[in-house]
Design an enzyme around this catalytic site. Sequence first.
Site, short mmCIF file in Angstrom:
data_model
loop_
_atom_site.label_atom_id
_atom_site.label_comp_id
_atom_site.label_asym_id
_atom_site.label_seq_id
_atom_site.Cartn_x
_atom_site.Cartn_y
_atom_site.Cartn_z
N PRO A 46 35.80 46.62 36.22
CA PRO A 46 36.49 46.73 34.93
C PRO A 46 37.36 47.96 34.76
CG PRO A 46 34.18 47.33 34.69
CD PRO A 46 34.34 46.81 36.10
N ASP A 69 46.65 45.56 42.23
CA ASP A 69 47.19 44.95 41.03
C ASP A 69 47.45 45.96 39.91
OD1 ASP A 69 47.44 42.37 41.87
OD2 ASP A 69 45.54 41.66 41.04
N LYS A 91 51.57 42.20 38.58
CA LYS A 91 52.39 41.26 37.81
C LYS A 91 52.26 41.59 36.33
CE LYS A 91 50.22 37.69 39.62
NZ LYS A 91 49.42 38.25 40.70
N GLY A 126 41.82 43.79 39.80
CA GLY A 126 41.01 44.22 38.67
C GLY A 126 39.92 43.22 38.37
N GLY A 127 38.76 43.72 37.92
CA GLY A 127 37.65 42.84 37.59
C GLY A 127 37.06 42.19 38.82
N ASP A 128 36.57 40.96 38.64
CA ASP A 128 36.04 40.18 39.76
C ASP A 128 37.13 39.23 40.24
OD1 ASP A 128 33.34 39.09 41.16
OD2 ASP A 128 34.69 37.43 40.70
N MET A 209 41.74 38.15 28.06
CA MET A 209 43.16 38.24 27.66
C MET A 209 43.38 37.71 26.26
SD MET A 209 44.73 36.96 31.31
CE MET A 209 43.33 35.97 31.86
#
Length: 345
Positions: A46, A69, A91, A126-128, A209
């Site tokens: 995270p 990323d 992105k 990022g994250g999983d 999101m």
Amino acid sequence: AESHFPLSPASAGSSPLDAMAASASDGRSAAGPVAPGTVYLVGAGPGAVGMLTVRAVEVLSSCDVVLYDRLVPLEIVRLARSTAEVRYVGKEGNVNTVIMKGQQDDINSQLAELAKKGLSVCRLKGGDPMIYGRVGEEMEELAGAGVPYEIVPAVTAALAAGADARVPLTFRKLATSLRILTMNPTTTKDDNFDWQQFLASATTYALYMGLSALPGVCEKLIAVGVPKDRPMAVVDRASLPSMQVVAGTVGTLPSLVHGRTDLEGPAMCLLGDVVGLRERLSGVAVPAPIPAAAPVADAAYAMALVALPSVATEGLERLKERIEALLAARKGAGDEPPAKRPAAA
């Protein structure tokens, strides 16, 4: 935009694991090997460095190339070894689907091409990577190209948000299931999206999101019969020191976050009756840690201390030489990162 740069010894030298990886004669880190011609699809968690898995640090500190990323902090990127080529392939959010696909196709091609050159490649997300990380498309590309790959899972944002907000995502009798969904303006305009699923009982919903689409989401929820007083919260920048929680209900949360410029994202929305328990479960605040003596401990530093006793004498001598070289290089160069991470949308 995509940038290519090597991490200088000065920028990567803060990681003792970097010294271990760079000094190993067989190209492996002391903690674990990576294979040439292989892609590692790695979750960065995270955001907090301390949330990285051991395997993620092993891979990141060992690979020849790192593609990272937008939401991966530079504090994590700098754990790459000093000789690695590091490429920013982030992105931006809310871009045209066609543009997004073109960017992803380009990343897919880079992964396969780099691996076919015999390089070890860390794809840092990022994250999983398995949860809204578009890793499936990269797996498909690599499998079709005959490129071996490994997936390194991570702490996903929903888990960090629940922990920081003091919201157990499951709770006996009150929340017996968890649903993970992505929410964005496109979702609220999708006539085929199943809004009825939010009527399920004893369920916690983790909405990725979801901040930018929150007003539209809450309108849809109320329209299908979700009670306006159903507890709901926004958790902003979970796991980071700047984390914030804004708690309310389906009926009140949009107005509570409206105009809040301090909610920088990434943000997660949690929905369900269990969110209403957070005040009762908040408990006593954790005491502030005592400032550590220099050097300041981070995840890589702690791992290095653990690994050192198992390193042979010859290896320790090589480590000493490498550390001295890194320190000498840092005296002649600043600690500024080689590139800046774009601001979160």
